[in-house]
Structures are given as structure tokens and as C-alpha cells.
Motif scaffolding. Structure first.
Motif, mmCIF file in Angstrom:
data_model
loop_
_atom_site.group_PDB
_atom_site.id
_atom_site.type_symbol
_atom_site.label_atom_id
_atom_site.label_comp_id
_atom_site.label_asym_id
_atom_site.label_seq_id
_atom_site.Cartn_x
_atom_site.Cartn_y
_atom_site.Cartn_z
ATOM 1 N N GLY A 98 1.709 -8.274 8.794
ATOM 2 C CA GLY A 98 0.367 -7.806 9.143
ATOM 3 C C GLY A 98 -0.523 -7.819 7.921
ATOM 4 O O GLY A 98 -0.195 -8.427 6.898
ATOM 5 N N GLU A 99 -1.639 -7.111 8.011
ATOM 6 C CA GLU A 99 -2.567 -7.118 6.879
ATOM 7 C C GLU A 99 -2.206 -6.034 5.868
ATOM 8 O O GLU A 99 -1.883 -6.298 4.714
ATOM 9 C CB GLU A 99 -3.984 -6.898 7.388
ATOM 10 C CG GLU A 99 -5.002 -6.933 6.282
ATOM 11 C CD GLU A 99 -6.346 -6.435 6.730
ATOM 12 O OE1 GLU A 99 -6.480 -5.221 7.031
ATOM 13 O OE2 GLU A 99 -7.282 -7.256 6.782
ATOM 14 N N GLN A 100 -2.240 -4.797 6.308
ATOM 15 C CA GLN A 100 -1.961 -3.662 5.429
ATOM 16 C C GLN A 100 -1.683 -2.450 6.320
ATOM 17 O O GLN A 100 -2.071 -2.440 7.487
ATOM 18 C CB GLN A 100 -3.173 -3.372 4.548
ATOM 19 C CG GLN A 100 -4.415 -3.075 5.360
ATOM 20 C CD GLN A 100 -5.513 -2.388 4.550
ATOM 21 O OE1 GLN A 100 -5.242 -1.699 3.584
ATOM 22 N NE2 GLN A 100 -6.748 -2.577 4.960
ATOM 23 N N PRO A 101 -1.034 -1.415 5.797
ATOM 24 C CA PRO A 101 -0.803 -0.235 6.625
ATOM 25 C C PRO A 101 -2.133 0.433 6.982
ATOM 26 O O PRO A 101 -3.097 0.330 6.230
ATOM 27 C CB PRO A 101 0.022 0.686 5.718
ATOM 28 C CG PRO A 101 -0.024 0.104 4.355
ATOM 29 C CD PRO A 101 -0.465 -1.312 4.454
ATOM 30 N N GLY A 102 -2.156 1.081 8.136
ATOM 31 C CA GLY A 102 -3.345 1.845 8.526
ATOM 32 C C GLY A 102 -3.140 3.317 8.173
ATOM 33 O O GLY A 102 -2.170 3.684 7.486
ATOM 34 N N VAL A 151 3.872 1.349 1.573
ATOM 35 C CA VAL A 151 4.556 1.189 2.868
ATOM 36 C C VAL A 151 5.338 -0.120 2.807
ATOM 37 O O VAL A 151 4.767 -1.206 2.867
ATOM 38 C CB VAL A 151 3.552 1.193 4.038
ATOM 39 C CG1 VAL A 151 4.275 0.989 5.362
ATOM 40 C CG2 VAL A 151 2.783 2.499 4.046
ATOM 41 N N TRP A 152 6.617 -0.015 2.637
ATOM 42 C CA TRP A 152 7.508 -1.167 2.508
ATOM 43 C C TRP A 152 7.876 -1.669 3.895
ATOM 44 O O TRP A 152 7.695 -0.946 4.883
ATOM 45 C CB TRP A 152 8.743 -0.722 1.713
ATOM 46 C CG TRP A 152 9.682 -1.841 1.334
ATOM 47 C CD1 TRP A 152 10.954 -2.004 1.773
ATOM 48 C CD2 TRP A 152 9.422 -2.919 0.432
ATOM 49 N NE1 TRP A 152 11.504 -3.129 1.191
ATOM 50 C CE2 TRP A 152 10.581 -3.714 0.367
ATOM 51 C CE3 TRP A 152 8.308 -3.311 -0.323
ATOM 52 C CZ2 TRP A 152 10.679 -4.859 -0.407
ATOM 53 C CZ3 TRP A 152 8.403 -4.458 -1.097
ATOM 54 C CH2 TRP A 152 9.582 -5.212 -1.140
ATOM 55 N N GLY A 153 8.383 -2.891 3.984
ATOM 56 C CA GLY A 153 8.761 -3.436 5.282
ATOM 57 C C GLY A 153 9.986 -2.740 5.852
ATOM 58 O O GLY A 153 10.678 -2.012 5.145
ATOM 59 N N GLU A 154 10.238 -2.981 7.137
ATOM 60 C CA GLU A 154 11.477 -2.424 7.697
ATOM 61 C C GLU A 154 12.072 -3.364 8.731
ATOM 62 O O GLU A 154 11.369 -4.171 9.342
ATOM 63 C CB GLU A 154 11.251 -1.016 8.263
ATOM 64 C CG GLU A 154 10.435 -0.953 9.513
ATOM 65 C CD GLU A 154 10.336 0.491 10.033
ATOM 66 O OE1 GLU A 154 10.327 1.432 9.218
ATOM 67 O OE2 GLU A 154 10.255 0.655 11.257
ATOM 68 N N GLY A 155 13.384 -3.255 8.880
ATOM 69 C CA GLY A 155 14.090 -4.120 9.823
ATOM 70 C C GLY A 155 15.428 -4.502 9.251
ATOM 71 O O GLY A 155 15.793 -4.055 8.166
ATOM 72 N N PRO A 156 16.176 -5.343 9.980
ATOM 73 C CA PRO A 156 17.486 -5.763 9.461
ATOM 74 C C PRO A 156 17.314 -6.728 8.278
ATOM 75 O O PRO A 156 16.429 -7.588 8.316
ATOM 76 C CB PRO A 156 18.143 -6.464 10.650
ATOM 77 C CG PRO A 156 17.067 -6.703 11.641
ATOM 78 C CD PRO A 156 15.884 -5.857 11.319
ATOM 79 N N PRO A 157 18.134 -6.606 7.251
ATOM 80 C CA PRO A 157 17.957 -7.435 6.055
ATOM 81 C C PRO A 157 18.216 -8.923 6.295
ATOM 82 O O PRO A 157 17.877 -9.735 5.456
ATOM 83 C CB PRO A 157 18.973 -6.864 5.065
ATOM 84 C CG PRO A 157 19.905 -6.039 5.862
ATOM 85 C CD PRO A 157 19.211 -5.634 7.121
ATOM 86 N N VAL A 191 -0.324 -6.557 2.255
ATOM 87 C CA VAL A 191 -0.678 -5.571 1.227
ATOM 88 C C VAL A 191 0.058 -4.278 1.571
ATOM 89 O O VAL A 191 0.058 -3.857 2.723
ATOM 90 C CB VAL A 191 -2.212 -5.361 1.216
ATOM 91 C CG1 VAL A 191 -2.604 -4.210 0.311
ATOM 92 C CG2 VAL A 191 -2.900 -6.642 0.779
ATOM 93 N N LYS A 192 0.674 -3.674 0.582
ATOM 94 C CA LYS A 192 1.579 -2.553 0.885
ATOM 95 C C LYS A 192 0.923 -1.169 0.760
ATOM 96 O O LYS A 192 1.580 -0.159 0.948
ATOM 97 C CB LYS A 192 2.810 -2.600 -0.041
ATOM 98 C CG LYS A 192 3.512 -3.953 -0.065
ATOM 99 C CD LYS A 192 4.377 -4.152 1.161
ATOM 100 C CE LYS A 192 5.270 -5.369 1.044
ATOM 101 N NZ LYS A 192 4.758 -6.576 1.732
ATOM 102 N N HIS A 193 -0.358 -1.147 0.382
ATOM 103 C CA HIS A 193 -1.060 0.139 0.324
ATOM 104 C C HIS A 193 -2.246 0.126 1.286
ATOM 105 O O HIS A 193 -2.888 -0.919 1.474
ATOM 106 C CB HIS A 193 -1.585 0.403 -1.098
ATOM 107 C CG HIS A 193 -0.535 0.888 -2.046
ATOM 108 N ND1 HIS A 193 -0.171 0.188 -3.172
ATOM 109 C CD2 HIS A 193 0.225 2.003 -2.041
ATOM 110 C CE1 HIS A 193 0.773 0.859 -3.828
ATOM 111 N NE2 HIS A 193 1.033 1.963 -3.153
#
Ligand code: URA
Length: 431
Positions: free
Chosen positions: A278-282, A264-270, A320-322
């Protein structure tokens, strides 16, 4: 209209223009030089021709993006076949059909990576040969007659076995697969002929995987995989967010990539001024591939709104991205990441910070605070204070919204109010 016969004039090009032009020149659009010239001419007259909202800059950036993507595809999908013959060095050849003039800017990458062999890559427009580390270009043409993988090439056969074994049927997303590996590349990839067969068996394999559950690795396996990963220095850090996102999809730096559905990569304007970590995706984020869309995300978004912030203006990401979880019946229950997992994933977070250059980072909870500052001391006394990330960006520490969700009503209200205060303070600092 462009000026006619400009005469001797020394135009001043900015570093940003030169960097953009260095990529756009490889685009297949025959108008690329005219477009670059026009932008340079406007810059020279003092116009902000590279402003992100300028239609010409938008087009040039899209062209650069297309070239970078094409170069990335070439790095990922070129398949060498070994040529027979005498000589001290092994020789390999490949055929590839890029969309742009990507062979020339990508060839140095192959020269670095395969320095111990001689190789050539042929494309319809250009061919490059690398002999004893020296690159030599010639006209391209029709596909060369390369030895077929079937039966003859042992390394190709090995790769096919590997590909079939790493194929995880639970993760098939045909649309994503086509987006990352467009069908036009399939015909030149030895492994893709296995795909229809593997897809046909996919459902049954998912069922077998669920029934078998996770196997326990052999003793010592964790130490070996840690050493193996440490030895794998990334060949080249991705140059932009799109490339980083793509690379992160296949990250195997820690074992969390195994059970999780996806990165789960970040999102938003570059160019966001504020980054929220945050900590990690749920569970929900893991399924959808987007950060902060579950219960904690909903609370975060409401708190941001209360602090006068629009989540669409911020870069939202995780330490953490996973998703790390343990199964309980059909449910997947969140587990805290270890320090090691956070440290492995810090490479990606550092890259996001480097590419986005936020003015302020908001760390939600202890894992994000540790990932950003390296300080693992308890969060309570640090909440509401500003620390620093490794590159010196201010990091405002606050509670994680899940802490409010886990707390009794009265404590939850206090935690939430403090979080909103902290978000407001971060917004003021970033303004
Ligand atoms: N909690 C997090 O820390 N991040 C998410 O993306 C979702 C929940």
C-alpha cells in the motif's frame, strides 16, 4: 536413534543446513551438536529434515532465531567505558551477559565498527580483546572493575544527556520497551537509571509537547539532515525479517519518524507468494502498529476474500512505513508522502522483497507503484498491467482501496470490481 559408530562416511550437507548450523552452534543448549548431527544424519538419508513443518527443523530454527536475537541485543546494548592510560590508541572495555555464546560471532562486527580503537568485551564465559584490529579470545569470568560513568567518563555523560533528550514520552510502551530492552540488560546500561525519573515526568511532558505543537526547523536544517542520513550507510543489512523489523522500529531515514507514533512494519508469513504494497499506514494503523486495519484495509481484505485470497497467506506492507499527516483540531488527516520520503523508505521495502521473495507483488496505487518500479507516471493507463520491481519480481498494478472509498457509488463499484479482477489475476500468476 542415532547410528552407532557410523564409520568413515562422507555426509552431504546442503547449503541451507550449513547456514543454519553456523548459527545454531552458538546456542547455549548443550544438546545443540547432537540435534544438528541428527538433522544432518536424516538429510543424508534423503529425508527433508529442514522442511519448515518438521518438528526438528522448527526447533533448530527457533534456536537460530534465539542466537540472532542475542547477537542483536549485544550489538545494541554493549556500553564501552574508556580506560585511562598512555598509548597512541584509545582503549575501551565493556561487560556483557549474553544468553548464548554470542560473543564470538558478534566480535567481528565490533572490530569493523570500532577499527580505530582497542577494546575488550568480557562475558561470564569468554573475553575478547581487539588490539590493532586483531581479535584475541580468553576465558571469561567475573565482571571486571570498569571505571564508573558517574563524573568520570565524558562520553557516557554526553550519551545520558542525549538519551534523556531523545526520549519521547508520547511513545512509551512499557511492554514493548521491556521486550526490546529486557530488564536484565538494564543494570549494565548507563542510561537506564534515568528511566524511572523520565517516566515520572512523562505525562506532563506529553501535555507540554501537545501545547507547544511542532517547532519549525531552522533554515537549511532539512538539507543538513538529508546529507547526514545519506552519509549513514547501514552497517550491516539485517539478516532476517525479525531483525529487519526490529531495526525498522528505530528508523530515522526521513522526517516522518518524528510525528508518527511508530514504524508500521509488514505482516504475514515469511514465505508468502504474494506481497501487497500500500502507500503508508493510516491513523488506525499508526496507533496499532499493524498495516491495513482501518477503513481502506477493511475494503482491501474484503476484496481479497472476493478474489479467493486469504489475507493471512499474504505479506501486507506499505511503501512508506510511517504515517504522514497534518493536524486539524483533534484529527490527524492523511497526507501523501513525497517522492523523497518514498525513496528513503524504499530501502526497507527492497529488504522485505529480498527476504520474502514473493512470486508476485501487488502495488496498490501510485505511491506503491512508484516505490516498486521507479516509474512515477499516472496510474490509470498502467492499472491491470504487470511491470517489474528493481530485482525483476513481477508487479501487478491496481487501484488503492482508498480511491474507491473517496469515489461516488457508481465509480466506487467499478474501481472495486477492477481491483478484485486484478487481485485474481495476481493470485493466478503466483499460483
Ligand atoms: N492504506 C495503506 O496504503 N496502507 C495501510 O496500511 C492502511 C491504509
Amino acid at each position: 536413534a542415532l547410528p552407532a559408530a557410523p564409520g568413515p562416511h562422507r555426509a552431504r550437507a546442503t547449503a541451507a543446513f550449513l547456514s543454519l548450523a553456523g548459527t545454531v552452534v552458538w546456542h547455549s543448549d548443550p544438546q545443540r551438536f547432537a540435534r544438528l548431527y541428527e538433522a544432518l544424519w536424516r538429510l543424508d538419508r534423503g529425508e527433508d529434515a529442514l522442511h519448515p513443518a518438521d518438528p526438528q527443523a522448527v526447533r533448530l530454527n527457533a534456536m537460530a532465531q534465539a542466537v540472532r536475537r542475542d547477537m542483536h541485543k549485544m550489538k545494541a546494548f554493549v556500553r564501552f567505558r574508556e580506560l585511562q592510560g598512555a598509548g597512541a590508541r584509545r582503549r575501551f572495555a565493556a561487560w556483557f551477559e549474553p544468553d548464548h555464546h554470542s560473543l564470538e560471532p558478534t566480535a567481528p562486527f565490533f572490530a569493523r565498527r570500532f577499527g580505530d580503537m582497542d577494546w575488550s568485551i568480557a562475558t561470564p564465559a569468554l573475553t575478547v580483546r581487539c588490539v590493532d584490529g586483531a581479535l584475541d579470545y580468553a576465558q571469561g569470568g567475573a565482571p571486571p572493575d570498569l571505571p564508573s560513568g558517574a563524573g568520570g567518563d565524558a562520553s557516557e555523560a554526553l550519551w545520558e544527556v542525549y538519551f534523556a533528550n531523545i526520549f519521547n514520552p508520547a511513545r512509551i510502551k512499557l511492554n514493548a520497551m521491556r521486550a526490546h530492552m529486557p530488564k536484565k540488560y538494564w543494570r549494565n546500561l548507563p542510561e537506564t537509571k534515568l528511566i524511572p525519573e523520565m517516566l515520572a515526568d512523562a505525562e506532563a511532558r506529553v501535555q507540554r509537547m501537545h501545547e507547544a505543537g511542532a517547532s519549525t526547523p531552522r533554515r537549511g536544517a532539512a538539507a543538513i539532515s538529508t546529507r547526514y542520513r545519506a552519509a549513514q550507510t547501514p552497517p550491516e543489512p539485517p539478516a532476517d525479517l525479525a531483525a529487519a523489523r526490529l531495526d525498522a522500529q528505530s528508523c530515522t531515514r526521513c522526517d516522518l519518524c518524528g510525528p508518527a507514533t511508530q514504524t508500521v512494519w509488514g505482516e504475514g508469513p515469511p514465505d508468502a507468494r504474494l506481497m501487497v504494497v500500500g502507500e503508508q499506514p493510516g491513523d488506525e494503523e499508526d496507533r496499532a502498529g499493524r498495516p491495513f486495519i482501518g477503513p481502506a484495509g477493511t475494503l482491501l481484505r474484503a476484496s481479497l476474500a472476493e478474489a479467493g485470497l486469504d489475507p493471512r497467506d499474504l505479506w501486507l506492507t506499505n511503501a512508506v512505513k510511517h504515517f504522514k499527516f497534518r493536524r486539524s483540531g483533534k484529527r490527524r488527516l492523511h497526507q501523501n508522502p513525497t517522492r523523497g520520503e518514498i525513496e528513503h523508505c524504499r530501502w526497507w521495502l527492497g529488504l522485505e522483497v529480498k527476504l520474502i521473495k514473493p512470486r508476485v507483488i501487488i502495488a496498490l496505487g501510485a505511491s506503491a507503484a512508484f516505490a516498486l518500479t521507479g516509474d512515477k507516471s499516472p496510474l490509470g493507463p498502467r492499472r491491470g498491467t504487470v511491470e517489474q520491481s528493481a530485482d525483476g519480481t513481477p508487479v501487478l498494478i491496481t487501484w488503492h482501496p482508498a480511491f474507491a472509498l473517496r469515489s461516488e457509488a457508481e465509480a466506487a463499484a467499478r474501481i472495486r470490481a477492477e481491483m478484485v479482477d486484478d487481485l485474481r489475476a495476481a493470485a493466478a500468476r503466483a499460483a
